[in-house]
Design a protein around this motif. Sequence first.
Motif, PDB file in Angstrom:
ATOM      1  N   ARG A   9       0.830  -1.205   0.000  1.00  0.00           N
ATOM      2  CA  ARG A   9       0.000   0.000   0.000  1.00  0.00           C
ATOM      3  C   ARG A   9       0.863   1.252   0.000  1.00  0.00           C
ATOM      4  NH1 ARG A   9      -3.324  -2.048   4.740  1.00  0.00           N
ATOM      5  NH2 ARG A   9      -4.585  -3.633   3.726  1.00  0.00           N
ATOM      6  N   PRO A  10       0.436   2.285  -0.730  1.00  0.00           N
ATOM      7  CA  PRO A  10       1.196   3.545  -0.692  1.00  0.00           C
ATOM      8  C   PRO A  10       1.064   4.186   0.684  1.00  0.00           C
ATOM      9  CG  PRO A  10      -0.829   3.819  -1.945  1.00  0.00           C
ATOM     10  CD  PRO A  10      -0.724   2.355  -1.613  1.00  0.00           C
ATOM     11  N   ARG A  11       2.102   4.927   1.101  1.00  0.00           N
ATOM     12  CA  ARG A  11       2.016   5.648   2.372  1.00  0.00           C
ATOM     13  C   ARG A  11       1.144   6.889   2.193  1.00  0.00           C
ATOM     14  NH1 ARG A  11       8.050   6.980   2.787  1.00  0.00           N
ATOM     15  NH2 ARG A  11       7.713   6.756   0.552  1.00  0.00           N
ATOM     16  N   ALA A  12       0.246   7.100   3.131  1.00  0.00           N
ATOM     17  CA  ALA A  12      -0.578   8.316   3.107  1.00  0.00           C
ATOM     18  C   ALA A  12       0.162   9.387   3.891  1.00  0.00           C
ATOM     19  CB  ALA A  12      -1.948   8.049   3.714  1.00  0.00           C
ATOM     20  N   GLU A  13       1.103  10.081   3.217  1.00  0.00           N
ATOM     21  CA  GLU A  13       1.925  11.072   3.908  1.00  0.00           C
ATOM     22  C   GLU A  13       2.138  12.301   3.048  1.00  0.00           C
ATOM     23  OE1 GLU A  13       5.670   9.377   5.027  1.00  0.00           O
ATOM     24  OE2 GLU A  13       4.707   7.896   6.330  1.00  0.00           O
TER      25      GLU A  13
END
Lengths: 545, 545
Positions: A9-13
């Motif tokens: 999953r991509p980082r939500a940052e």
Amino acid sequence: MAKNKAPRRPRAETPKGFRDYFGPDVTERKAMLDTIAGVYHRYGFDPLETSAVETLEALGKYLPDVDRPHAGVFAWQEDDEGGKGDWLALRYDLTAPLARVAAQYRNELAFPYRRYAMGPVWRNEKPGPGRYRQFYQCDADTVGAPSVAADAEICAMLAEVFEELGLGGKYIIRVNNRKVLEGVMEVAGILDPAEPSRFEAERGIVLRAIDKYDRLGEDGVRALLGEGRRDESGDFTEGAGLSDEQVTKIMRFVNAKSEIDSRMHRYWEAKGSPNIVHDNDPTAVALRSGGVGRSTQAGRAQTPESSNEMLKHTVAYLLEIVGTSEVGAEGVEELKHIAEILAAQGYPPDRIIIDPSVVRGLGYYTGPVYEAEITDEKGRSSRFGSVAGGGRYDDLVKRFTGQQVPATGVSIGVDRLLAALRADEEESGTTRGPVVVTVMDRARMAEYQAMAAELRAAGIRAEVYLGNPKNFGNQLKYADKRGAPVAVIQGEDEAARGVVQVKDLVLGAKMAEGASLEEWKSQPAQREVPREEMVAAIREILERG
Amino acid sequence: MAKNKAPRRPRAETPKGFRDYFGPDVTERKAMLDTIAGVYHRYGFDPLETSAVETLEALGKYLPDVDRPHAGVFAWQEDDEGGKGDWLALRYDLTAPLARVAAQYRNELAFPYRRYAMGPVWRNEKPGPGRYRQFYQCDADTVGAPSVAADAEICAMLAEVFEELGLGGKYIIRVNNRKVLEGVMEVAGILDPAEPSRFEAERGIVLRAIDKYDRLGEDGVRALLGEGRRDESGDFTEGAGLSDEQVTKIMRFVNAKSEIDSRMHRYWEAKGSPNIVHDNDPTAVALRSGGVGRSTQAGRAQTPESSNEMLKHTVAYLLEIVGTSEVGAEGVEELKHIAEILAAQGYPPDRIIIDPSVVRGLGYYTGPVYEAEITDEKGRSSRFGSVAGGGRYDDLVKRFTGQQVPATGVSIGVDRLLAALRADEEESGTTRGPVVVTVMDRARMAEYQAMAAELRAAGIRAEVYLGNPKNFGNQLKYADKRGAPVAVIQGEDEAARGVVQVKDLVLGAKMAEGASLEEWKSQPAQREVPREEMVAAIREILERG
């Protein structure tokens, strides 16, 4: 089985060094920028909005830190032209795009061109606490006006911005002129009018050293003017290599403010004036406390008379230190002219002052330079420090056209100014949320929506709860988190009887905090009203709050 | 000598595909966005401003054109980490950053989270006429609301935006539901609820083919559903490879609008209603002209009765074509619910309509989709076309968190809407310039500045001419180019007598165009007034103009 493996999953940052602005962060900045734009407009400035992207060649090497030309920007190469694509970059300020525009549209624009611009700029720097790689700037510049009347106008306009933002009495604008420093450099033998490109490196080092006075102090600056300086970490910064005699001449400029202040002090002492013991006089405060350097010397004069006297002393001292330099004398003359124009416009002499300690780090300034600081009520430096700065840069457009085009302008540091404004206004950050219409009965969603629509038509901010309505407690928690002043409740029973429950959440919160049982009963935070009186009942609560 | 060779001058050019916005371009867009933000605020939406830069992984592959994942953005790699730096990119829309924010702040935000955002987005595409690589978007989204009441709310809010912008009666909002198309795909055998990932490629081709109906026509779409299509240039686009029977089933969806219109036509004919011959009915117009396809069928119904009838016919037809598909039936049910909620809020049924021809090209929509078009007064398509579009996308946040988060939202195409507004308002683009105080006597600059300050203090936009004052004709040319309504003139003589010349430039221009000598004399465009009456005299002229 590889096929069924879930993809990472991509980082939500937020990317490093960037930030997100929510709710009041956005609206308060917008309100401030709207006020500033209003002042700029009144002064005849027109808005300009260039795109975030420029060609790298148009941006040039005029980065704020001239030690690292071409570094510090986010740049990439156009990919669809066989490796020969243009290099593009995000703008690092609003001045470089203006110079490009002034050159590109030189036949269409009416000159002098007064323009303002507001928007984000980007710096590819190491992020740190409070150091962001995208931030707002808000600039006003006049291109094509050779007279220092244009510089005076920018300073006057800046003062009006602060007044209109409600910071009257809490700011100070300091004006100086690069030509004075040039004159001093000529006297010190590191500027030769006949061969301007000689000693360029030395002058760059001197300029940056002086601009770091606040941080390095007198000894640090002296070291940089001479052999160099080793900081606490052991890193060595090479100096300009000036002789002791040369350093002394430069230091007469660096210490101009405190020298002039001392002379003023002696002058008033000789006259027996009360000025130097006045409690509100920061100059006096600085002198009493023995402070030197810019940060403790707002240099605010109290009366037109003392201000005039200060100007006279300043001019005399500056003429001394520029000696026989022509450009130096010109700089002093320009400073006098700016002071006269501002006085004629009725600007309080304690708001815009001539201050020889102002240098500004950017290499491209060629004449007047100015900066604004937010102060406390007594005119003393506050923690917000410098919130705006600018000056005259007559060579930026020349890069493109070969012709010198005089220009001057200011850039407001939006985030700092906003922080100062917020500290000034107590109620900031407490934007009121919307009225929340709760959902007791999912099948009657259309009716709840109609209630919200009715409230909005009456000019009241309102919304229907659109989460899962099963747990009513969650709906009230939501209303609380939203800062909702009122909740509307209508279940099957209320609907049948043609009524709604109106819950005053502000009062409810207050009562929950400390009310006695008696109070709870006598002033109910929730009451039942006929459906057709809903809007009136809610308006009453909102007006009370 | 190489050393003295002048360096090549940089080109003063906006990068390819980017543009600059001057004066009214900026202020008119700002005024429009302020109005839109006001409506969003009233509906309980909060502003959010994310930075222009996101990590490429956070943006993901949800680019509008799914044929080229990861293409189409401006991207670069962070350079200071030994080749292992993050890839960063400019955002290509405002939805991807919202999904990132909703995931990143999922514990802090109050859900459902209603937010609006406005700002530039960037697309790394080949620039063309009218095609820019940076443009504004203006979005409103609700995250965390599973009910289609949230979709209905967005549509209602969009209608209010148009009303408040003064476009009442000149817009139409069309609503459809992706689930209906999914139902049709299930019936056509290219969607298997038990194995959702099968036929994904085919469904993508079908979706994009339908969205291109306006451009390709029925034959073009059929070709893309089948073997493929060769365009005029000879390029071949591969098709979905469906059988004739499958194509027929899909085409029942594609032609839903015209099929329903025909049925309505027959229905009203049987009832002998005047509806089909009514001049203002674009459906009737379309039918008379034999037109098919979306662009000629605004499908606007004239009365609540006919609108109800239309809804009934639409629902019946859609239920036919989704056959036994559960998801299809669900989609039809949701459409009905949206129509009911909007009707309860009193939205005119001819402004927001159910229209099965709306698909929206983006792959990520999962439920209701909607788009808005600016029409002429008769509800017929105008040259401005679609100005807003959106829909429900329940999977965008899931990319980050693994949990499905329902979301729906709309994006307004700011430039197109602004163009429509400008066409609507005649006086656009003619922003009045400032009063120009001319400079007759350079030594009296301070006094000219004081005049301008006096005018500004009276709320009148004013500026002093700051170019070279030698040639007075140039000053008047400048005032003309600036759109100045008035010029103030005071030479030595006037100053001595305590008067100023006030020149009405608007009247002057009118008279220069066609006045007789008599008129010139009787209504002088320039008059002398005492210095202390300057502000009053100018205010009088401005109020007259």
